[in-house]
Design a protein around this motif. Structure first.
Motif, mmCIF file in Angstrom:
data_model
loop_
_atom_site.group_PDB
_atom_site.id
_atom_site.type_symbol
_atom_site.label_atom_id
_atom_site.label_comp_id
_atom_site.label_asym_id
_atom_site.label_seq_id
_atom_site.Cartn_x
_atom_site.Cartn_y
_atom_site.Cartn_z
ATOM 1 N N LEU A 73 -1.884 5.549 -6.558
ATOM 2 C CA LEU A 73 -2.609 4.670 -7.486
ATOM 3 C C LEU A 73 -3.954 4.058 -6.589
ATOM 4 C CD1 LEU A 73 -0.184 2.417 -9.037
ATOM 5 C CD2 LEU A 73 -1.343 4.001 -10.093
ATOM 6 N N LEU A 74 -3.614 4.615 -5.186
ATOM 7 C CA LEU A 74 -4.801 4.198 -4.373
ATOM 8 C C LEU A 74 -6.263 4.800 -4.672
ATOM 9 C CD1 LEU A 74 -2.844 3.772 -0.796
ATOM 10 C CD2 LEU A 74 -3.611 1.946 -2.644
ATOM 11 N N THR A 75 -6.153 5.703 -5.472
ATOM 12 C CA THR A 75 -7.542 6.393 -5.745
ATOM 13 C C THR A 75 -8.514 5.352 -6.722
ATOM 14 O OG1 THR A 75 -6.295 7.474 -7.650
ATOM 15 C CG2 THR A 75 -6.812 8.565 -5.662
ATOM 16 N N LEU A 129 -16.710 0.026 -1.177
ATOM 17 C CA LEU A 129 -15.829 -1.035 -1.302
ATOM 18 C C LEU A 129 -15.593 -1.524 -0.110
ATOM 19 C CD1 LEU A 129 -13.673 -2.181 -3.345
ATOM 20 C CD2 LEU A 129 -12.007 -0.222 -2.654
ATOM 21 N N PHE A 130 -15.608 -0.924 0.943
ATOM 22 C CA PHE A 130 -15.361 -1.578 2.395
ATOM 23 C C PHE A 130 -16.508 -2.416 2.634
ATOM 24 C CE2 PHE A 130 -14.768 -1.698 6.936
ATOM 25 C CZ PHE A 130 -13.210 -1.728 7.090
ATOM 26 N N LEU A 159 0.999 -1.311 -0.138
ATOM 27 C CA LEU A 159 -0.017 0.013 -0.065
ATOM 28 C C LEU A 159 0.866 1.158 0.103
ATOM 29 C CD1 LEU A 159 -2.766 -0.980 2.619
ATOM 30 C CD2 LEU A 159 -3.046 -0.952 0.218
ATOM 31 N N ALA A 160 1.870 1.355 0.633
ATOM 32 C CA ALA A 160 2.873 2.535 0.581
ATOM 33 C C ALA A 160 3.399 2.695 -0.786
ATOM 34 C CB ALA A 160 4.088 1.948 1.695
ATOM 35 N N MET A 185 -6.306 -0.896 -5.127
ATOM 36 C CA MET A 185 -6.327 -0.969 -3.687
ATOM 37 C C MET A 185 -6.691 -2.483 -3.259
ATOM 38 S SD MET A 185 -8.964 1.137 -1.212
ATOM 39 C CE MET A 185 -8.203 2.794 -1.651
ATOM 40 N N LEU A 186 -7.461 -3.174 -4.002
ATOM 41 C CA LEU A 186 -7.986 -4.235 -3.857
ATOM 42 C C LEU A 186 -6.809 -5.473 -4.396
ATOM 43 C CD1 LEU A 186 -11.794 -4.527 -4.457
ATOM 44 C CD2 LEU A 186 -10.607 -4.187 -2.480
ATOM 45 N N VAL A 187 -6.309 -5.436 -5.171
ATOM 46 C CA VAL A 187 -5.527 -6.327 -5.952
ATOM 47 C C VAL A 187 -4.118 -5.878 -5.953
ATOM 48 C CG1 VAL A 187 -4.745 -7.380 -8.147
ATOM 49 C CG2 VAL A 187 -7.250 -6.887 -7.697
#
Length: 452
Positions: free
Chosen positions: A177-179, A228-229, A169-170, A184-186
């Motif tokens: 890219l976390l937008t 998503l959560f 994630l960092a 975020m999932l893959v």
């Protein structure tokens, strides 16, 4: 002009001044509160809470393991200190791991993420190989490493998911890219589900719940949107419902919630006798070593239900002390994760805090009869070297992250007197003043902007 009888003008008297207001009385409660608040907000608060809290939990856990395991060891024709000696050895090795992790830089922590993940997956696959994997209490999650020592690879899977997920994630946050939901999932969710699948092959749903909590903690820290959560949570709850519904043993555990009687076939024997142990402890307990339930009445007295023995021998005061230590540890982890600017430190500290607090809540909730018995140990407290070693390494991570804070680093450098400096100027001076120690009091204003 009016005159007096003597013919002189009357003396003009100055007007009286109003009495000065009395200074407010010094309120000792307010003064004590102010001191406590200033001490709580110091840069090294999180560092001392993590270090002191974890060591106190571990030492108290060793004492309770020795007290709770004596009868079990004698029933197995073993020395009374058998389980204590194994736990003490694991605590020593865990202390070395904690020290090593606390001295490592973040770059080395990130470099260890992939090897630890690969090693954990390999060992969890070996668990399912006939002749290598060992079944304990119906769950095949162990590997014999020679003699009386066994290894549970799924415990190291928790550490692997925290480090690897934080590094992943960092790196994605650095690339912005976390937008996008797919980034975020893959591959975070597929790898987590792979670990969950390997664990569930052995039937250990308690550890699977902890890994699920770590996954949701990482997603929450990464800022996953509510839809998503909620979608991932719905999938996890559906799979959990299916796994519970298809297992008579898990359904029986679910039916023991709030039970006060063992029930038909003594299906709720462990849950009820855990409540009996807590109830008989009273305010200050029956005394260390004076438990009655550990004489064969309460199963797993030194592992999953050691909190019940603590309540019986040390009473409400002892159990509240354990809860306070875990609360302080959780607060310190949240503080480290919230005050850092490094995304890896934030995700790793949040993942470790989620892991320890979720496991403590599940274990204590099961002992109190508020949650189903999941078969997970109390972190740093219950017997089990496989659980203690990765947990102490994770505590070392939190200590390292707390030390890396700029304000904490400055405070650590200032609290130590610097011996060996050149004192030629002092020796040549005519008047020698008192030695000025490099303490926190001298540079109290040099705080980092992150300290409030």
């Amino acid at each position: 002009m009016p005159t007096s009888r003597t013919g002189r003008p009357p003396v003009q008297r100055a007007p009286r001044r109003p009495p000065a207001p009395r200074p407010p009385r010094d309120n000792p409660v307010a003064r004590l509160y102010g001191r406590a608040r200033r001490a709580w907000d110091r840069p090294l608060t999180a560092y001392y809470l993590i270090l002191g809290g974890s060591l106190l939990i571990t030492v108290l856990g060793l004492v309770m393991v020795y007290s709770a395991s004596q009868i079990t060891a004698l029933q197995l024709s073993l020395p009374g200190s058998y389980f204590f000696r194994k736990q003490f050895l694991a605590a020593v090795l865990g202390g070395l791991l904690m020290l090593a992790a606390s001295r490592m830089p973040s770059k080395l922590h990130r470099a260890l993420a992939y090897p630890i993940l690969a090693g954990s997956v390999f060992l969890m696959i070996l668990v399912q190989v006939p002749g290598i994997g060992v079944a304990v209490n119906g769950n095949q999650n162990w590997i014999s490493v020679g003699g009386p020592f066994q290894l549970q690879p799924s415990e190291f899977g928790k550490l692997a998911l925290v480090l690897w997920g934080a590094d992943l994630l960092a790196r994605k946050q650095d690339k912005r890219l976390l937008t996008q939901w797919k980034h975020m999932l893959v591959p975070l969710v597929p790898v987590a589900f792979m670990l969950l699948g390997l664990i569930m092959l052995g039937g250990d749903m308690g550890t699977a719940i902890i890994l699920t909590a770590i996954l949701f903690g990482l997603l929450w820290l990464a800022g996953a949107p509510t839809r998503l959560f909620g979608g991932v949570l719905a999938i996890a709850l559906t799979l959990g419902f299916i796994l519970i519904r298809t297992s008579p043993n898990r359904m029986a555990r679910l039916g023991c919630l709030g039970a006060t009687e063992p029930g038909p076939g003594d299906s709720c024997w462990q849950a009820v006798h855990g409540i009996y142990a807590l109830a008989s402890g009273g305010l200050f307990g029956s005394g260390l070593g004076a438990s009655v339930e550990k004489w064969g009445q309460l199963p797993e007295a030194h592992t999953d239900f050691i909190f019940a023995i603590t309540g019986e021998e040390l009473g409400l005061a002892g159990t509240l002390s354990v809860l306070a230590l875990f609360a302080a540890l959780g607060y310190a982890g949240i503080r480290v994760a919230g005050r850092t600017e490094d995304p890896f430190v934030r995700y790793a500290a949040g993942g470790v805090t989620t892991w320890i607090t979720a496991q403590a809540v599940i274990n204590i909730g099961a002992v109190l009869g508020l949650l189903p018995i999941a078969g997970v140990p109390l972190p740093l407290f219950s017997y089990g070297g496989s659980a203690l070693l990765p947990t102490m390494f994770a505590i070392g991570l939190l200590i390292a992250f707390a030390r890396e804070d700029p304000a904490a680093r400055t405070a650590l450098a200032m609290r130590q007197p610097r011996f060996g400096r050149k004192r030629a100027a002092v020796r040549g001076s005519a008047v020698r003043g008192p030695r000025k120690w490099n303490t926190m009091r001298r540079r109290a204003s040099a705080r980092s902007s992150g300290e409030r």
